[in-house]
Design a protein around this motif. Structure first.
Motif, PDB file in Angstrom:
ATOM      1  N   ALA A   1      47.696  47.360  39.673  1.00 18.81           N
ATOM      2  CA  ALA A   1      49.407  47.385  38.811  1.00 18.81           C
ATOM      3  C   ALA A   1      49.723  48.103  38.119  1.00 18.81           C
ATOM      4  O   ALA A   1      51.459  48.376  38.742  1.00 18.81           O
ATOM      5  CB  ALA A   1      49.292  46.618  38.053  1.00 18.81           C
ATOM      6  N   LEU A   2      49.615  49.371  37.874  1.00 19.75           N
ATOM      7  CA  LEU A   2      49.956  49.865  37.163  1.00 19.75           C
ATOM      8  C   LEU A   2      50.481  51.458  37.871  1.00 19.75           C
ATOM      9  O   LEU A   2      51.002  52.900  37.123  1.00 19.75           O
ATOM     10  CB  LEU A   2      48.761  51.065  36.095  1.00 19.75           C
ATOM     11  N   GLN A   3      50.247  51.745  39.574  1.00 16.11           N
ATOM     12  CA  GLN A   3      50.245  52.496  40.276  1.00 16.11           C
ATOM     13  C   GLN A   3      51.946  53.390  40.406  1.00 16.11           C
ATOM     14  O   GLN A   3      52.407  53.931  40.635  1.00 16.11           O
ATOM     15  CB  GLN A   3      49.341  52.837  41.297  1.00 16.11           C
ATOM     16  N   ARG A   4      52.623  51.555  40.266  1.00 18.72           N
ATOM     17  CA  ARG A   4      54.063  51.706  40.022  1.00 18.72           C
ATOM     18  C   ARG A   4      54.789  51.204  39.156  1.00 18.72           C
ATOM     19  O   ARG A   4      55.177  51.863  38.806  1.00 18.72           O
ATOM     20  CB  ARG A   4      54.332  50.477  41.065  1.00 18.72           C
ATOM     21  N   ALA A   5      53.792  51.911  37.949  1.00 23.51           N
ATOM     22  CA  ALA A   5      54.191  51.595  36.492  1.00 23.51           C
ATOM     23  C   ALA A   5      54.648  53.193  36.506  1.00 23.51           C
ATOM     24  O   ALA A   5      53.502  54.229  36.830  1.00 23.51           O
ATOM     25  CB  ALA A   5      52.895  50.749  35.620  1.00 23.51           C
ATOM     26  N   TYR A   6      55.457  53.937  34.947  1.00 22.31           N
ATOM     27  CA  TYR A   6      55.886  55.159  34.215  1.00 22.31           C
ATOM     28  C   TYR A   6      54.179  54.948  34.119  1.00 22.31           C
ATOM     29  O   TYR A   6      53.832  54.911  33.721  1.00 22.31           O
ATOM     30  CB  TYR A   6      56.883  54.640  33.109  1.00 22.31           C
ATOM     31  N   PRO A   7      53.928  56.368  34.140  1.00 26.77           N
ATOM     32  CA  PRO A   7      52.607  57.030  34.162  1.00 26.77           C
ATOM     33  C   PRO A   7      52.359  56.810  32.338  1.00 26.77           C
ATOM     34  O   PRO A   7      51.013  57.484  32.081  1.00 26.77           O
ATOM     35  CB  PRO A   7      53.129  58.281  34.112  1.00 26.77           C
ATOM     36  N   SER A   8      53.280  56.387  31.616  1.00 27.98           N
ATOM     37  CA  SER A   8      52.706  56.685  30.087  1.00 27.98           C
ATOM     38  C   SER A   8      53.100  54.688  29.379  1.00 27.98           C
ATOM     39  O   SER A   8      53.625  54.260  30.001  1.00 27.98           O
ATOM     40  CB  SER A   8      53.881  57.728  29.206  1.00 27.98           C
ATOM     41  N   ILE A   9      51.842  54.516  28.846  1.00 24.38           N
ATOM     42  CA  ILE A   9      52.238  53.414  27.536  1.00 24.38           C
ATOM     43  C   ILE A   9      53.604  53.885  26.858  1.00 24.38           C
ATOM     44  O   ILE A   9      53.837  54.862  26.178  1.00 24.38           O
ATOM     45  CB  ILE A   9      51.057  53.710  26.578  1.00 24.38           C
ATOM     46  N   ASP A  10      54.790  52.686  26.999  1.00 25.32           N
ATOM     47  CA  ASP A  10      55.278  52.639  26.137  1.00 25.32           C
ATOM     48  C   ASP A  10      56.174  51.955  24.813  1.00 25.32           C
ATOM     49  O   ASP A  10      56.378  53.314  24.027  1.00 25.32           O
ATOM     50  CB  ASP A  10      56.756  51.605  26.833  1.00 25.32           C
ATOM     51  N   LYS A  11      54.613  51.083  24.880  1.00 25.45           N
ATOM     52  CA  LYS A  11      54.629  51.130  22.990  1.00 25.45           C
ATOM     53  C   LYS A  11      52.840  50.408  23.088  1.00 25.45           C
ATOM     54  O   LYS A  11      52.407  50.129  24.493  1.00 25.45           O
ATOM     55  CB  LYS A  11      55.073  49.564  22.747  1.00 25.45           C
ATOM     56  N   LEU A  12      52.913  50.243  22.085  1.00 26.16           N
ATOM     57  CA  LEU A  12      51.404  50.081  20.988  1.00 26.16           C
ATOM     58  C   LEU A  12      51.326  48.925  20.428  1.00 26.16           C
ATOM     59  O   LEU A  12      52.130  49.375  19.367  1.00 26.16           O
ATOM     60  CB  LEU A  12      50.591  51.321  20.540  1.00 26.16           C
ATOM     61  N   TYR A  13      50.592  48.045  20.192  1.00 31.93           N
ATOM     62  CA  TYR A  13      50.239  47.145  19.427  1.00 31.93           C
ATOM     63  C   TYR A  13      48.727  46.790  18.511  1.00 31.93           C
ATOM     64  O   TYR A  13      47.896  46.732  19.839  1.00 31.93           O
ATOM     65  CB  TYR A  13      51.001  45.605  19.557  1.00 31.93           C
ATOM     66  N   VAL A  14      48.799  47.513  17.564  1.00 35.14           N
ATOM     67  CA  VAL A  14      47.144  48.096  17.063  1.00 35.14           C
ATOM     68  C   VAL A  14      47.339  46.137  16.804  1.00 35.14           C
ATOM     69  O   VAL A  14      47.429  45.123  15.562  1.00 35.14           O
ATOM     70  CB  VAL A  14      47.121  48.906  16.136  1.00 35.14           C
ATOM     71  N   ARG A  15      45.729  45.310  17.264  1.00 35.06           N
ATOM     72  CA  ARG A  15      45.458  44.655  16.407  1.00 35.06           C
ATOM     73  C   ARG A  15      44.149  44.646  15.881  1.00 35.06           C
ATOM     74  O   ARG A  15      43.732  45.450  15.215  1.00 35.06           O
ATOM     75  CB  ARG A  15      44.572  43.742  17.508  1.00 35.06           C
ATOM     76  N   ASN A  16      43.829  43.742  15.057  1.00 36.45           N
ATOM     77  CA  ASN A  16      43.127  43.401  13.806  1.00 36.45           C
ATOM     78  C   ASN A  16      41.682  43.933  13.669  1.00 36.45           C
ATOM     79  O   ASN A  16      41.012  43.933  12.951  1.00 36.45           O
ATOM     80  CB  ASN A  16      43.123  42.303  13.043  1.00 36.45           C
TER      81      ASN A  16
ATOM     82  N   SER B   1      48.710  38.318  12.593  1.00 35.94           N
ATOM     83  CA  SER B   1      47.387  38.289  12.216  1.00 35.94           C
ATOM     84  C   SER B   1      46.046  38.166  12.618  1.00 35.94           C
ATOM     85  O   SER B   1      45.131  38.334  12.673  1.00 35.94           O
ATOM     86  CB  SER B   1      47.463  37.583  10.623  1.00 35.94           C
ATOM     87  N   ASP B   2      45.903  36.888  13.803  1.00 35.69           N
ATOM     88  CA  ASP B   2      45.202  36.122  14.197  1.00 35.69           C
ATOM     89  C   ASP B   2      45.092  37.166  16.018  1.00 35.69           C
ATOM     90  O   ASP B   2      44.037  36.449  16.550  1.00 35.69           O
ATOM     91  CB  ASP B   2      45.020  35.117  14.095  1.00 35.69           C
ATOM     92  N   ASN B   3      46.162  38.433  15.934  1.00 38.89           N
ATOM     93  CA  ASN B   3      46.390  38.840  17.050  1.00 38.89           C
ATOM     94  C   ASN B   3      46.701  37.745  18.116  1.00 38.89           C
ATOM     95  O   ASN B   3      46.615  38.093  19.386  1.00 38.89           O
ATOM     96  CB  ASN B   3      44.957  39.293  17.685  1.00 38.89           C
ATOM     97  N   SER B   4      47.303  36.768  18.015  1.00 40.00           N
ATOM     98  CA  SER B   4      48.424  36.007  18.928  1.00 40.00           C
ATOM     99  C   SER B   4      49.725  36.575  18.972  1.00 40.00           C
ATOM    100  O   SER B   4      50.023  37.866  18.270  1.00 40.00           O
ATOM    101  CB  SER B   4      48.691  34.506  18.048  1.00 40.00           C
ATOM    102  N   ILE B   5      50.115  36.831  20.118  1.00 41.46           N
ATOM    103  CA  ILE B   5      50.823  37.405  20.416  1.00 41.46           C
ATOM    104  C   ILE B   5      52.851  36.278  20.925  1.00 41.46           C
ATOM    105  O   ILE B   5      52.360  35.534  21.417  1.00 41.46           O
ATOM    106  CB  ILE B   5      51.459  37.852  22.391  1.00 41.46           C
ATOM    107  N   TYR B   6      53.051  37.261  20.063  1.00 35.70           N
ATOM    108  CA  TYR B   6      54.489  36.093  20.046  1.00 35.70           C
ATOM    109  C   TYR B   6      55.488  37.208  20.688  1.00 35.70           C
ATOM    110  O   TYR B   6      56.046  37.984  20.301  1.00 35.70           O
ATOM    111  CB  TYR B   6      55.375  35.729  18.605  1.00 35.70           C
ATOM    112  N   TRP B   7      56.352  36.491  22.064  1.00 34.66           N
ATOM    113  CA  TRP B   7      57.129  37.061  22.947  1.00 34.66           C
ATOM    114  C   TRP B   7      59.013  36.023  23.100  1.00 34.66           C
ATOM    115  O   TRP B   7      58.586  34.702  23.281  1.00 34.66           O
ATOM    116  CB  TRP B   7      56.687  37.188  24.474  1.00 34.66           C
ATOM    117  N   ALA B   8      59.882  36.954  22.742  1.00 39.19           N
ATOM    118  CA  ALA B   8      61.024  35.958  23.331  1.00 39.19           C
ATOM    119  C   ALA B   8      61.970  37.646  23.831  1.00 39.19           C
ATOM    120  O   ALA B   8      62.142  38.516  23.678  1.00 39.19           O
ATOM    121  CB  ALA B   8      61.685  36.330  22.058  1.00 39.19           C
TER     122      ALA B   8
END
Length: 395
Positions: free
Chosen positions: A159-174, A253-260
């Motif tokens: 799936a990443l073969q068609r993505a831009y070659p770099s990470i756009d955002k990085l989220y650090v988990r606890n 804080s428990d690494n749950s992901i909130y998306w909007a």
């Protein structure tokens, strides 16, 4: 008998209100599982106010070329990225300058472009989007701990073969692992002013920086436009964020992901491994997008002059920003009729409304921590930016 009529009247009113709220829920969302729908007339539990407290920025000891991202630790120290010099400046809670570390380069504690700062426990994480690495610093000494190259095994994932070659955002988990967001676009034809969709592909990275899981989430990220620059035939896929908005993501804080997304006041909640759990929705008035409202909102003249050529949405984005504080409360900016401000909603992470307040568009909220709100403001006389700390009072 009168009591029975009164009871019947109350039941009819409640039933009618519930029908009205259901009618306001878009059809595409009505089949969403575990969805909580709140009333459009929900009243805040608290009254919120702010008291200006401290200013962070240029001084006799430090000159910040151009402010980038910021972070605040549990002691109240403020870390500010200097984009021009690729350095990180550290300030005491009272605004006094402490230290500077980092510089431009390719070695340890050196950066190509610091896109974001995040603090987890006793470490500061600086994400370098240009060199695709994260540099980790110990908060007690401010010394570099280690540097991790990110997603070096991405070629194994189709799936990443068609993505831009770099990470756009990085989220650090606890737990010293990461969620990396890659961007996938629809490879549009080169037609002037054409819109095209981009998706965010999120993968879990282990503590060594390698991808360790299948795709966590695959969601619409943003709408881009093939923008035609003045006096040039060059077309650039530009994200006209003020007009189209973009997807918003935060980790609790428990690494749950909130998306909007920008189109509705709808928050989806995913488990740390990317499984959908539940969602909540508020009916919210959409504001018509017009040239007059764009001028009032302070949109760049270059964009306003080309609005008639663009294929723009009929309304402004409903949601424009989402933050999460150190108590896992959500802070969400919404568009309202007064285009000089955003109306911010403070919510429990389950969706209950705590407070509302209006805040200038020109003073974006950067961080909420330790009972304070940190904003970015520009001094009109000099054009220099400052970070302003406000004490939060709820009662």
């Amino acid at each position: 008998m009168k009591q029975w009529f009164l009871l019947l009247f109350i039941i009819i009113v409640i039933w009618g209100c519930s029908l009205q709220e259901k009618d306001q829920l878009p059809k595409r969302l009505q089949k969403l599982k575990n969805l909580t729908v709140y009333s459009a007339n929900e009243k805040p539990r608290e009254v919120i106010s702010f008291k200006k407290n401290t200013v962070y920025g240029d001084s006799k000891k430090v000159l910040i070329g151009s402010m980038g991202d910021i972070a605040v630790d549990s002691l109240g120290r403020v870390f500010i990225v200097d984009v021009q010099n690729q350095a990180i400046h550290v300030f005491q809670p009272d605004g006094q300058f402490i230290a500077q570390f980092g510089r431009e380069g390719k070695g340890p504690s050196e950066f190509g472009f610091i896109k974001s700062l995040q603090i987890r426990k006793n470490r500061l994480y600086a994400f370098d989007s240009k060199q695709q690495k994260v540099s980790i610093f110990m908060l007690d000494t401010l010394a570099g701990d280690k540097t991790i190259l990110l997603a070096q095994n991405r070629g194994k994932y189709q799936a990443l073969q068609r993505a831009y070659p770099s990470i756009d955002k990085l989220y650090v988990r606890n737990n010293n692992t990461y969620v990396a967001e890659f961007i996938l676009d629809s490879s549009p034809k080169k037609i002037k002013w054409q819109n095209f969709e981009t998706k965010g592909l999120c993968y879990l990275l282990g503590n060594t920086g390698k991808i360790v899981s299948k795709k966590l989430i695959d969601l619409k990220k943003a709408t881009r436009t093939l923008f035609a620059w003045p006096n040039s035939e060059a077309l650039l896929g530009l994200h006209l964020k003020p007009f189209f908005g973009n997807a918003l993501t935060v980790l609790s804080s428990d690494n749950s992901i909130y998306w909007a997304g920008p189109d509705y006041f709808l928050i989806k909640i995913y488990s740390p491994d990317g499984a959908y759990q539940d969602a909540f929705y508020y009916p919210h008035k959409k504001i018509p997008l017009t040239r007059e409202s764009a001028i009032e909102a302070g949109i760049r003249d270059l964009y306003i002059r080309n609005m008639e050529s663009m294929d723009l949405p009929r309304t402004w984005p409903v949601l424009t920003e989402m933050k999460i504080d150190d108590q896992d409360r959500l802070w969400i900016a919404t568009t309202v009729e007064d285009m000089h401000v955003y109306e911010w909603w403070v919510l429990e992470n389950t969706g209950e409304l705590l407070a509302k307040f209006s805040w200038s568009r020109k003073e974006p909220i950067e961080e909420i921590k330790n009972g304070y709100m940190y904003t970015r403001e520009t001094v009109e006389e000099t054009g220099l930016q400052q970070i302003i700390r406000y004490r939060i009072e709820m009662n």
